[in-house]
Design a protein around this motif. Structure first.
Motif, PDB file in Angstrom:
ATOM      1  N   TRP A 134       0.833  -1.215   0.000  1.00 49.07           N
ATOM      2  CA  TRP A 134       0.000   0.000   0.000  1.00 49.07           C
ATOM      3  C   TRP A 134       0.864   1.261   0.000  1.00 49.07           C
ATOM      4  O   TRP A 134       0.569   2.225  -0.720  1.00 49.07           O
ATOM      5  CB  TRP A 134      -0.903   0.014   1.234  1.00 49.07           C
ATOM      6  N   ARG A 165      -6.354   0.576   4.912  1.00 37.52           N
ATOM      7  CA  ARG A 165      -5.666   1.256   3.813  1.00 37.52           C
ATOM      8  C   ARG A 165      -6.049   0.594   2.488  1.00 37.52           C
ATOM      9  O   ARG A 165      -6.013  -0.633   2.376  1.00 37.52           O
ATOM     10  CB  ARG A 165      -4.146   1.183   4.009  1.00 37.52           C
ATOM     11  N   VAL A 197      -5.860   0.930  -1.999  1.00 38.08           N
ATOM     12  CA  VAL A 197      -5.249   1.545  -3.183  1.00 38.08           C
ATOM     13  C   VAL A 197      -6.388   2.048  -4.061  1.00 38.08           C
ATOM     14  O   VAL A 197      -7.176   1.260  -4.586  1.00 38.08           O
ATOM     15  CB  VAL A 197      -4.376   0.531  -3.950  1.00 38.08           C
ATOM     16  N   LEU A 225      -5.033  -6.686  -0.383  1.00 37.05           N
ATOM     17  CA  LEU A 225      -4.970  -5.225  -0.313  1.00 37.05           C
ATOM     18  C   LEU A 225      -5.753  -4.605  -1.459  1.00 37.05           C
ATOM     19  O   LEU A 225      -6.558  -3.679  -1.257  1.00 37.05           O
ATOM     20  CB  LEU A 225      -3.511  -4.771  -0.363  1.00 37.05           C
TER      21      LEU A 225
END
Length: 278
Positions: A40, A110, A112, A198
């Motif tokens: 990230w 978090r 992207v 992620l």
């Protein structure tokens, strides 16, 4: 299939370390988490391409994996510590590394942003490009690892240690070097599903618990010491969980893994592939 690919990769990485070194490496979980956050930081924080984030995540996971062995496990091996001591040390590392993630990156989720994952339809079912990457990564890594273990000198040394560590040492295999290698490989493998998670769901500080738990269950279900068993166990776990969602609420999904683990221990403790300790 998608969840199965994810769990299979985790099972392979964790199982490679477990089968070769006999270490229950619970710190594998926060290393997985660190890899996601490093990905990230590069792809989300710096805005660099995702593939650079993946490379950075792999490098970070390898460094942490090697560090965990050299700084914690190896000194205990030199002192001939009882088997319970490395287990407790691993749990301690888990707590330290998980809290370190929160200190360095914060406790929030978090993600992207501004990535077009693409949605594909096959009849009534749909999947994204991330889902394709999850399945493809399992196939590529699984085949590459199988070829490495079968046809390279280091791969054969890993298999020898998996079969009998004491005999491998007697015939001249440098077990410390091979242990470093499997920690590097296992940690690198964990970074791939970490970055994919992620991109799919975002990174959270507690994501490592589910990762190491599912990896551990996959290894037990498949058979301790069998890498193909770890992959099969992870695949089975993912498929059963996905099918269970039809009848079981999402918040109870994790309980399926406990049921599978308990059933396997009671009915077939040696695992699907019948591997036992020597």
């Amino acid at each position: 299939v998608i969840n199965g690919s994810h769990y299979a990769l985790l099972g392979i990485g964790f199982g490679l370390i477990f089968a070769t070194t006999r270490l229950v490496h619970f710190a594998y979980g926060p290393i997985f988490t660190f890899a996601a956050y490093i990905g990230w930081a590069v792809a989300g924080g710096l805005g660099l391409p995702v593939w650079l984030g993946l490379l950075a995540a792999i490098a970070g996971a390898v460094v942490l994996g090697l560090g965990s062995y050299l700084l914690v496990y190896r000194p205990l091996e030199v002192r001939n510590a009882p088997l319970l001591v490395p287990l407790i040390a691993s749990l301690g590392m888990y707590i330290v590394l998980e809290n370190l993630v929160g200190i360095l990156f914060g406790s929030g989720v978090r993600v992207v942003e501004d990535l077009d994952y693409g949605i594909h339809f096959v009849g009534p079912a749909f999947f994204t490009t991330i889902h394709v990457w999850q399945v493809a990564s399992f196939v590529i890594i699984g085949l590459a690892l199988a070829a490495f273990l079968r046809w390279t000198r280091y791969g054969k040394a890993i298999l020898a240690m998996t079969d009998d560590p004491d005999m491998a040492r007697i015939i001249g295999i440098d077990t410390v070097k091979i242990t470093l290698l499997v920690f590097a490989l296992g940690s690198a493998i964990s970074a791939v599903p970490a970055v994919l998670i992620l991109l799919k769901d975002g990174a959270s500080t507690h994501m490592g618990f589910a990762a190491v738990f599912m990896a551990f269950v996959a290894v037990i279900v498949g058979g301790v010491g069998s890498l193909k068993g770890a992959a099969a166990g992870g695949f089975l776990l993912g498929l059963v969980q996905s099918l269970g969602l039809w009848q079981i609420p999402t918040e109870w999904q994790a309980s399926i893994a406990f049921v599978i683990l308990f059933a396997m221990i009671m009915l077939r403790p040696e695992g699907l592939f019948g591997v036992r300790w020597r």
